[in-house]
Design an enzyme around this catalytic site. Structure first.
Site, PDB file in Angstrom:
ATOM      1  N   CYS A 136     -21.440  36.046 -43.469  1.00 26.91           N
ATOM      2  CA  CYS A 136     -20.625  37.083 -44.113  1.00 26.91           C
ATOM      3  C   CYS A 136     -20.767  38.441 -43.442  1.00 26.91           C
ATOM      4  O   CYS A 136     -19.995  39.357 -43.726  1.00 26.91           O
ATOM      5  CB  CYS A 136     -20.994  37.185 -45.586  1.00 26.91           C
ATOM      6  SG  CYS A 136     -20.807  35.611 -46.441  1.00 26.91           S
TER       7      CYS A 136
ATOM      8  N   LYS B 171     -15.991  41.685 -54.884  1.00 31.55           N
ATOM      9  CA  LYS B 171     -15.690  41.129 -56.204  1.00 31.55           C
ATOM     10  C   LYS B 171     -14.208  41.241 -56.554  1.00 31.55           C
ATOM     11  O   LYS B 171     -13.624  40.290 -57.058  1.00 31.55           O
ATOM     12  CB  LYS B 171     -16.545  41.852 -57.259  1.00 31.55           C
ATOM     13  CG  LYS B 171     -16.267  41.437 -58.682  1.00 31.55           C
ATOM     14  CD  LYS B 171     -16.750  40.013 -58.910  1.00 31.55           C
ATOM     15  CE  LYS B 171     -16.082  39.293 -60.042  1.00 31.55           C
ATOM     16  NZ  LYS B 171     -14.714  38.980 -60.005  1.00 31.55           N
TER      17      LYS B 171
ATOM     18  N   HIS C  72     -12.908  38.609 -50.389  1.00 32.39           N
ATOM     19  CA  HIS C  72     -13.945  38.366 -49.391  1.00 32.39           C
ATOM     20  C   HIS C  72     -13.510  37.310 -48.378  1.00 32.39           C
ATOM     21  O   HIS C  72     -13.999  36.181 -48.386  1.00 32.39           O
ATOM     22  CB  HIS C  72     -15.231  37.946 -50.123  1.00 32.39           C
ATOM     23  CG  HIS C  72     -16.421  37.751 -49.236  1.00 32.39           C
ATOM     24  ND1 HIS C  72     -16.602  38.398 -48.033  1.00 32.39           N
ATOM     25  CD2 HIS C  72     -17.536  36.962 -49.406  1.00 32.39           C
ATOM     26  CE1 HIS C  72     -17.750  38.017 -47.496  1.00 32.39           C
ATOM     27  NE2 HIS C  72     -18.325  37.150 -48.300  1.00 32.39           N
TER      28      HIS C  72
END
Lengths: 134, 388
Positions: B84, B331, B335
Site C-alpha cells: 500500500c 476510508k 484506496h
C-alpha cells in the site's frame, strides 16, 4: 531435507515445518547475543550474527493479540480466529481454536499447541493453538 | 530545506471504474501536466507505482506501457511495488533523484484497480491483499489484511483502553470529510451507530471501519527547488522519511507501535528541521479506523494511548487542533492501492495552495503524508510546505 536447505540458512523453513508437524515450534536463538526469534531468519536483527541456532519454543503460551476473521480469503472458510501467541520470549502467528463460544478469547488467555492446519492452497502448514479449559 | 517541489498534481475520482489501467493513469497524468503547465518533453524520468496488476489483471511491466500512453516513452521509467506504500516509495525516490541532481523533472504516480471490475470478487481480492503478509509464517493461518490491522489494534485496545466507539468516530469524521471531496469514493455521512451495527469483517472492525476496494490513479510533477520558481504554484517537499519494521507480525518488538512510521517520521522531521507541533494537518493511512489511531500517535500528534480519545473528542476534525485526513482518507476517499500514496501528495499540494475548497484547512502552511505498506512493515512519511 534437501541439500539446498543446508547451503542457505542455518535453520530454514523446512526445519520449521518438520518441527511443527511433529508437535514442536522451532524458533532460533542467536549464539552471539542471545536474541530469540519465533520464526527463522538467516541473520540476527539485533547483532548481525549468522550464528543462529534452532531452539524449541514452549508449546504453551498466552494470546498477545487475537481476532475473529469473518471475511476469509478464497480457499479458507470463515469465521475463525487468528492470533499472535507469546511463547516464552518469542511470538508467532497462529490459528486459534476455542470451544463453546463465538467471540474471540481475551488477550493474555493461556493457549496450548494442538496441531496444524494445512488449508493453504500449496499445503503450507500453520500452527493451531487451543484455549485451555479448566 | 527544500529537497524538491511539487509543481503539478492530478487524480481521477476514486471509486468503481470500467477504464483500463492506461486510461485511468492517463487521466491523472494529463491533469498533472496541465496543472504544472508542462509537456512530456519537460519530463526526464517516470517513477510509477502499481502494487498488484500482475495478480489482479495479469498486467506487468507497466512502466514503459504507461510511459507510452502519456508521451514519455524513451526516458527512464520504473515501477515501484511496496504494497500500500507503493507510490509514496516512488515519490520518495523521485525527491531523492531530483535533490541529488540525477533528474530535473519527474512524473510520479500510481494506478490500481481493486473493484470487481477486475473480474475478482471479495474472496479473491482478500487473498491477493493477503499476499503482503508473510507467505510461509502468516498466510497459511488464513490471516487477512483486516485481520492484520485487527491484531495491531486489539493490542492497542488492550494496552490503552481504546474502544470500538472511538474507532467508529474515525469513520464518522472521515466520511464527513469525504462529502466535501468530489473525488471521494464515498460521498455520504455515517454515524457511530451505523458503524457499530455494520457486519464484522475482522473483530474489532466492522465493515464501516474498513476502507473500500477502489479503482483510481493519481500523479504529481516533481522538480528541483531552483526550477520550481518558474512554475505558477509550487509546493515544497522539505522531508521524506522511509523505514521498515520486522516481518512477520510476531517479530515486531511492539505490535501497536508501528515502529517504521515512528522511524520514518523522525527522519522526515529532522530533514525539515521541525517537530510534530509544526505540522498543521496530516493525511494518514487509515486503511482501517484503528490504523488512523495508531498513525496519529506514531507521527507525534498525540501521546501513546491518546489517539482514540483525541479522535472521539473531535481533535482530528477539519476544525480540530490536529486535523487528520481532510480528504476523507482511505476510508472515504478510497484506496486504489498503488495510487494512494500519490493521492496523499495531491491532497497536501491542494491544501497548501489553499485550493481544497469545502475541506480546506484554514491557514495550512505545512502538512504531512503517512503512507503505510503491508503489515506496517513499510512506512513513508513526507513533509510538504507552502512556498514562501
Amino acid at each position: 531435507m534437501s541439500a539446498n536447505t543446508n547451503e542457505s540458512a542455518s535453520v530454514g523453513y523446512e526445519a520449521w515445518t518438520d518441527a511443527l508437524r511433529s508437535g514442536s515450534v522451532l524458533g532460533v536463538s542467536c549464539a552471539d547475543c542471545g536474541a530469540t526469534y519465533g520464526t527463522p531468519v538467516a541473520v540476527c536483527h539485533d547483532c548481525g550474527s549468522r550464528d543462529l541456532e534452532p531452539v524449541d519454543l514452549p508449546t504453551e503460551g498466552t494470546l498477545h493479540s487475537v481476532t475473529r476473521i469473518n471475511v476469509a480469503p478464497v480457499g479458507f472458510e470463515g469465521p475463525y480466529y487468528v492470533g499472535i501467541v507469546q511463547l516464552g520470549d518469542a511470538r508467532i502467528t497462529a490459528r486459534i481454536e476455542r470451544d463453546g463460544a463465538d467471540t474471540a478469547p481475551e488477550i493474555e488467555t493461556p493457549v496450548v499447541l494442538s496441531g496444524v492446519i494445512e488449508e493453504d492452497e500449496n499445503g503450507l502448514p500453520a500452527p493451531v493453538f487451543t484455549v485451555e479449559t479448566d | 530545506m527544500t529537497r524538491a517541489s511539487v509543481v503539478g498534481a492530478g487524480m481521477t475520482t476514486f471509486g468503481v471504474h470500467e477504464s483500463t489501467l492506461p486510461d485511468l493513469f492517463a487521466t491523472a497524468a494529463l491533469s498533472a501536466y496541465d496543472d504544472a503547465g508542462v509537456d512530456p518533453a519537460d519530463i526526464d524520468a517516470f517513477y510509477f507505482g502499481n502494487a498488484m496488476g500482475g495478480q489482479t489483471e495479469n498486467d506487468t511491466h507497466l512502466a514503459p506501457t504507461l510511459a507510452t500512453e502519456v508521451g514519455l516513452a524513451g526516458i527512464p521509467a520504473q515501477r515501484f511495488e511496496d504494497a500500500c506504500a507503493t507510490s509514496a516509495n516512488a515519490f520518495k525516490n523521485a525527491v531523492q533523484a531530483v535533490d541529488a541532481g540525477i533528474h530535473d523533472t519527474i512524473l510520479v504516480g500510481g494506478v490500481e484497480r481493486c473493484t470487481p471490475e477486475t473480474g475478482k470478487g471479495t474472496g479473491e481480492m482478500t487473498r491477493i491483499f493477503a499476499s503482503a503478509s508473510h507467505r510461509q509464517y502468516e498466510q497459511p493461518t488464513g490471516l487477512t489484511f483486516p485481520g492484520v490491522f485487527a491484531l495491531l489494534t486489539k493490542r492497542h485496545m488492550h494496552e490503552y483502553g481504546t474502544t470500538e466507539e472511538q474507532l467508529a468516530r474515525v469513520a464518522v469524521k472521515n466520511h464527513g470529510n469525504g462529502t466535501r471531496n468530489p473525488r471521494a469514493h464515498f460521498g455520504s455521512e455515517t454515524t457511530v451507530e451505523e458503524v457499530l451495527d455494520s457486519p464484522v469483517v475482522a473483530e474489532p472492525f466492522h465493515l464501516m471501519d474498513c476502507c473500500p476496494f477502489s479503482d483510481g490513479a493519481a500523479a504529481v510533477v516533481v522538480t528541483s527547488d531552483d526550477r520550481a520558481d518558474s512554475f505558477d504554484r509550487p509546493v515544497d517537499v522539505t522531508g521524506v522519511g522511509h523505514a521498515t519494521d520486522l516481518v512477520p507480525l510476531g517479530l515486531k518488538p511492539t505490535l501497536h507501535a508501528t515502529q517504521a512510521a515512528r522511524d520514518a517520521t523522525t527522519q522526515a522531521y529532522d530533514q525539515a528541521g521541525i517537530t510534530a507541533e509544526d505540522i498543521d494537518f496530516a493525511e494518514v493511512h487509515d486503511c482501517f479506523t484503528g490504523a488512523e489511531v495508531l498513525a496519529s500517535e506514531a507521527i507525534g500528534f498525540f501521546e501513546d494511548g491518546n489517539g482514540g480519545p483525541a479522535a472521539a473528542a473531535g481533535r482530528t476534525a477539519l476544525d480540530g487542533d490536529r486535523p487528520i485526513n481532510p480528504s476523507g482518507g482511505l476510508k472515504a476517499k478510497g484506496h486504489p492501492i498503488g495510487a494512494t500514496g500519490a493521492a496523499q501528495i495531491v491532497e497536501l499540494t491542494e491544501q497548501l495552495r489553499g485550493t481544497a475548497g469545502d475541506r480546506q484547512i484554514s491557514d495550512a502552511t505545512r502538512g504531512l503524508a503517512h503512507n503505510l505498506g503491508g503489515d506496517a512493515g513499510t512506512t513513508v512519511i513526507s513533509v510538504m510546505e507552502a512556498r514562501a
